[in-house]
Design an enzyme around this catalytic site. Structure first.
Site, PDB file in Angstrom:
ATOM      1  NE  ARG A  27      -4.196  -1.814   0.350  1.00 18.18           N
ATOM      2  CZ  ARG A  27      -5.283  -2.140   1.074  1.00 18.18           C
ATOM      3  NH1 ARG A  27      -5.573  -1.502   2.184  1.00 18.18           N
ATOM      4  NH2 ARG A  27      -6.067  -3.132   0.668  1.00 18.18           N
ATOM      5  CG  ASP A 129      12.649 -17.717  17.985  1.00 18.73           C
ATOM      6  OD1 ASP A 129      13.590 -18.352  17.488  1.00 18.73           O
ATOM      7  OD2 ASP A 129      11.493 -18.162  18.066  1.00 18.73           O
TER       8      ASP A 129
HETATM    9  O1  F6P Z   1      12.582 -19.185  14.584  1.00 14.85           O
HETATM   10  C1  F6P Z   1      11.242 -19.401  14.838  1.00 14.85           C
HETATM   11  C2  F6P Z   1      11.015 -20.840  15.236  1.00 14.85           C
HETATM   12  O2  F6P Z   1       9.657 -21.008  15.510  1.00 14.85           O
HETATM   13  C3  F6P Z   1      11.812 -21.279  16.456  1.00 14.85           C
HETATM   14  O3  F6P Z   1      11.257 -20.803  17.674  1.00 14.85           O
HETATM   15  C4  F6P Z   1      11.733 -22.768  16.308  1.00 14.85           C
HETATM   16  O4  F6P Z   1      12.753 -23.437  17.025  1.00 14.85           O
HETATM   17  C5  F6P Z   1      11.908 -22.942  14.788  1.00 14.85           C
HETATM   18  O5  F6P Z   1      11.402 -21.754  14.198  1.00 14.85           O
HETATM   19  C6  F6P Z   1      11.174 -24.142  14.240  1.00 14.85           C
HETATM   20  O6  F6P Z   1      11.539 -24.243  12.873  1.00 14.85           O
HETATM   21  P1  F6P Z   1      10.601 -25.098  11.852  1.00 14.85           P
HETATM   22  O7  F6P Z   1       9.338 -24.332  11.653  1.00 14.85           O
HETATM   23  O8  F6P Z   1      11.444 -25.168  10.599  1.00 14.85           O
HETATM   24  O9  F6P Z   1      10.361 -26.431  12.509  1.00 14.85           O
END
Ligand code: F6P
Length: 323
Positions: A27, A129
């Site tokens: 946008r 995270d």
């Molecule tokens: O980086 C975000 C995240 O959700 C982390 O907290 C987690 O360890 C990772 O991605 C999981 O990765 P995937 O979705 O590839 O299993």
């Protein structure tokens, strides 16, 4: 040189709020008369030349949707110089003059690589995270915290009915932010995070103290990246009869879903607008972020090399308030 055509992508683990961020980019650029292309599946789509024209109409009705409609992927080839050069070639082939990358540390490192090759790029921090330097909150964190809070409140009901201790594992790859803040918000008796070591004996003692103080139940929040793992904690507590029966729940990818919270919608919108404005103003090689109440920038170099750590204040608070 006024840009006439830019692109936007989402990379790494998806996060609630990525859609509002894409919407803000489209946008803002459209309002300036700039064409926008969406790149599907992050750097995999870039290498495959999977680009699609996005107009303001294409981003209607997505502000409330979790996930990312452009999808995302992790791509190993783009981690190589050859892959990065191929990606640059694809951008040039499509007449793309600037790129907004929305994602976590891996995606932002890819953005830095393109910047190093001389391509105009701006990053937007998107990861539940909250481990990205240069922003107090990344897109998706607030929504994930609300999911944790909902889980703790629900588990607390059944824990108090049965005089149980519930262990709750949350995501965070290597960061204890979600566990620490979620634990504080939910009133947990203890949080176990990568940033602070804790022995099984200390966990057992904390729970036994809580039981002896007459607590009807207890909650423990454990970051997936902590040294102590939820199964070994549960087994230790069961074998050492700390007073409570023990049960466990792993939230996992639940924390990546859900409609973005109001906070995340506003954050994503502000950062998407700011990133596009940086690109159009010729401020490249930066990541936009929340600094205090304002949106500022840091270099992609700093965003991808410096650490965003959980503050000692929060770690101490989580420990102190659990008594
Ligand atoms: O980086 C975000 C995240 O959700 C982390 O907290 C987690 O360890 C990772 O991605 C999981 O990765 P995937 O979705 O590839 O299993």
């Amino acid at each position: 040189m006024t840009m006439r055509r830019i692109a936007v992508m989402t990379g790494g683990g998806d996060a609630p709020g990525m859609n509002p961020a894409i919407r803000a980019v489209v946008r803002t650029a459209s309002a300036a008369g700039i064409e926008v292309y969406g790149i599907r599946q992050a750097y995999s789509g870039l290498l495959a030349g999977d680009f699609e024209r996005l107009t303001s109409r294409d981003v209607s009705g997505i502000i409330q949707r979790g996930g990312t409609f452009l999808q995302t992927a992790r791509n190993k080839e783009f981690m190589t110089t050859q892959g990065q050069k191929r990606g640059l070639r694809r951008l040039n082939e499509h007449g793309i003059e600037g790129l907004v990358v929305i994602g976590g540390d891996g995606s932002l490192r890819g953005a830095l690589a393109l910047h190093t090759l001389g391509f105009p790029v701006v990053g937007v921090p998107g990861s539940i995270d909250n481990d990205i330097y240069g922003t107090s909150m990344s897109i998706g964190v607030d929504t994930a915290l609300n999911t944790i809070l909902d889980a703790i409140d629900k588990l607390r009901d059944t824990a108090s009915s049965h005089e149980r201790c519930f262990l709750l594992e949350v995501m965070g790859r290597n960061s204890g932010y979600l566990a620490t803040i979620g634990g504080i918000m939910g009133g947990a008796e203890f949080v176990i995070v990568p940033e602070r070591t804790m022995t099984l004996e200390e966990v057992g003692q904390a729970l036994e103290d809580a039981y002896m103080r007459g607590k009807s139940h207890a909650m423990g929040v454990i970051a997936e990246g902590a040294t102590l793992k939820i199964n070994e904690i549960a087994e230790y507590l069961e074998n050492h009869e700390v007073g409570f029966e023990v049960r466990m729940t792993v939230l996992g990818h639940m924390l990546r879903g859900g409609s973005p919270s109001g906070f995340d919608r506003l954050l994503a919108t502000r950062l998407g607008v700011a990133a596009t404005e940086c690109l159009l103003a010729g401020e490249f090689g930066v990541m936009v972020g929340l600094q205090g109440r304002d949106v500022g920038t840091v270099s992609l170099e700093d965003a991808t090399t410096k650490a965003h750590i959980v503050s000692e204040e929060y770690l101490e608070m989580a420990k102190m308030l659990a008594k």
